[in-house]
Design a protein around this motif. Structure first.
Motif, PDB file in Angstrom:
ATOM      1  N   ALA A 112       2.193   0.214  -4.733  1.00 22.98           N
ATOM      2  CA  ALA A 112       1.129   0.539  -3.921  1.00 22.98           C
ATOM      3  C   ALA A 112       0.272  -0.441  -3.245  1.00 22.98           C
ATOM      4  O   ALA A 112       0.074  -1.449  -3.940  1.00 22.98           O
ATOM      5  CB  ALA A 112       0.213   1.639  -4.897  1.00 22.98           C
ATOM      6  N   PRO A 113      -0.614  -0.201  -2.052  1.00 22.12           N
ATOM      7  CA  PRO A 113      -1.367  -1.105  -1.433  1.00 22.12           C
ATOM      8  C   PRO A 113      -2.356  -1.675  -2.361  1.00 22.12           C
ATOM      9  O   PRO A 113      -3.022  -0.808  -3.292  1.00 22.12           O
ATOM     10  CB  PRO A 113      -1.891  -0.690  -0.345  1.00 22.12           C
ATOM     11  N   ALA A 142      -6.590   3.158  11.372  1.00 21.20           N
ATOM     12  CA  ALA A 142      -6.502   4.260  10.396  1.00 21.20           C
ATOM     13  C   ALA A 142      -6.837   5.739  10.888  1.00 21.20           C
ATOM     14  O   ALA A 142      -7.795   5.756  11.800  1.00 21.20           O
ATOM     15  CB  ALA A 142      -7.916   3.791   9.342  1.00 21.20           C
ATOM     16  N   ASP A 143      -6.267   6.569  10.538  1.00 21.16           N
ATOM     17  CA  ASP A 143      -6.260   8.012  10.606  1.00 21.16           C
ATOM     18  C   ASP A 143      -6.400   8.968   9.286  1.00 21.16           C
ATOM     19  O   ASP A 143      -5.435   9.276   8.954  1.00 21.16           O
ATOM     20  CB  ASP A 143      -5.264   8.598  11.646  1.00 21.16           C
ATOM     21  N   GLY A 144      -7.484   9.035   8.617  1.00 21.30           N
ATOM     22  CA  GLY A 144      -7.678   9.326   7.384  1.00 21.30           C
ATOM     23  C   GLY A 144      -6.919   8.543   6.309  1.00 21.30           C
ATOM     24  O   GLY A 144      -6.957   7.239   6.166  1.00 21.30           O
ATOM     25  N   ASP A 145      -5.945   8.991   5.503  1.00 20.51           N
ATOM     26  CA  ASP A 145      -5.059   8.417   4.609  1.00 20.51           C
ATOM     27  C   ASP A 145      -3.873   7.668   5.403  1.00 20.51           C
ATOM     28  O   ASP A 145      -2.998   7.370   4.689  1.00 20.51           O
ATOM     29  CB  ASP A 145      -4.668   9.194   3.600  1.00 20.51           C
ATOM     30  N   VAL A 146      -3.664   7.848   6.672  1.00 20.27           N
ATOM     31  CA  VAL A 146      -2.416   7.403   7.227  1.00 20.27           C
ATOM     32  C   VAL A 146      -2.749   6.041   8.132  1.00 20.27           C
ATOM     33  O   VAL A 146      -3.927   6.134   8.848  1.00 20.27           O
ATOM     34  CB  VAL A 146      -1.943   8.472   8.372  1.00 20.27           C
ATOM     35  N   ASN A 159       1.203   5.687   4.605  1.00 20.46           N
ATOM     36  CA  ASN A 159       0.237   6.121   3.828  1.00 20.46           C
ATOM     37  C   ASN A 159      -0.667   5.102   3.483  1.00 20.46           C
ATOM     38  O   ASN A 159       0.175   4.030   2.545  1.00 20.46           O
ATOM     39  CB  ASN A 159       0.835   7.042   2.572  1.00 20.46           C
ATOM     40  N   ARG A 160      -2.018   5.024   3.472  1.00 24.19           N
ATOM     41  CA  ARG A 160      -2.869   3.808   3.256  1.00 24.19           C
ATOM     42  C   ARG A 160      -2.978   3.614   1.707  1.00 24.19           C
ATOM     43  O   ARG A 160      -3.229   2.767   1.249  1.00 24.19           O
ATOM     44  CB  ARG A 160      -4.015   3.979   3.883  1.00 24.19           C
ATOM     45  N   ARG A 161      -2.685   4.746   1.015  1.00 25.52           N
ATOM     46  CA  ARG A 161      -2.875   4.818  -0.510  1.00 25.52           C
ATOM     47  C   ARG A 161      -1.550   4.480  -1.348  1.00 25.52           C
ATOM     48  O   ARG A 161      -1.432   3.737  -2.130  1.00 25.52           O
ATOM     49  CB  ARG A 161      -3.459   6.121  -0.975  1.00 25.52           C
TER      50      ARG A 161
END
Length: 237
Positions: A9-10, A42-46, A74-76
């Motif tokens: 995960a990041p 960034a677009d929310g979690d994306v 996914n940023r998370r």
């Protein structure tokens, strides 16, 4: 399932940019071959990435290139959601759309050759989380990069999930048109796919919390291509 490798995960301490545009000059041997701009948002979690690449000058007369790429992850979790490309390379024109359906454990590819009119639809089994060729560059920036260490990314490429080793080789001072940076040099390696077929590849990330890629290089059998950072869009911050 083709590959049980897990995508780390990041790191929460290494922020992905909310909005950023990076432009690079592309040099082939001693020639200026083109320009490439990477835009992240960034677009929310994306995390969405758009790339525009065009050949210039004499190279344009020999072999015109006008390529567009889009990807998101996914940023998370780091997991890729989709990857698409629209290629004009000489007489070749191809549009491709790749979507990752983790609920169904499938990668769904739709490919169309605009010159021949031929189409291809392909569905491939994938593990619970993969990266794509474009997202992997910026996903890597979200991880701690310490010289002497390495990690693996399950990369979906050419219809397969391939383990790509990201080897953090060492620190290096890199000069670009935007300034001189202290960087950490990363080399992706793989036993198959585009990463293997592109010869030796290196990416230089700034040695700070941004991990901004300031230089990229591919050493191929027909020559070396270098991407050098020429502009940073600061209006995105």
């Amino acid at each position: 399932m083709q590959n049980a490798l897990q995508l780390p995960a990041p790191h929460p301490g290494l922020a992905l940019p909310a909005k950023q545009s990076l432009t690079y000059s592309v040099d082939w041997r001693v020639f200026s071959a083109g320009t490439v701009t990477f835009h992240q948002e960034a677009d929310g979690d994306v995390q969405r990435i758009n790339v525009v690449g065009d050949s210039i000058g004499a190279v344009n007369l020999i072999y015109r290139v006008s390529d567009r790429f889009q990807s998101s992850f996914n940023r998370r979790s780091g997991c890729s959601a989709e990857f698409s490309k629209q290629l004009i390379e000489g007489r070749r024109q191809v549009n491709s759309d790749l979507k990752f359906d983790y609920a169904q454990s499938k990668a769904i590819l739709d490919d169309r050759n605009l010159v021949s009119g031929m189409s291809k639809h392909q569905e491939t089994v994938i593990p619970s989380c993969v990266s794509d060729l474009l997202s992997a560059i910026f996903y890597t920036a979200s991880l701690p990069l310490q010289a002497g260490q390495s990690f693996q990314i399950p990369l979906f490429d050419a219809g397969k999930t391939i383990p790509v080793t990201m080897k953090v080789e060492g620190n290096e001072s890199i000069k670009t048109p935007t300034g001189t940076y202290q960087t950490v040099r990363v080399q992706p390696t793989a036993d198959a796919g585009v990463v293997k077929n592109r010869g030796n590849i290196w990416i230089w990330y700034t040695d700070d919390e941004r991990h901004m890629p300031v230089q990229m290089r591919a050493r191929l059998f027909w020559g070396t291509i270098t991407f050098s950072l020429t502009n940073i869009d600061q209006s995105s911050y």
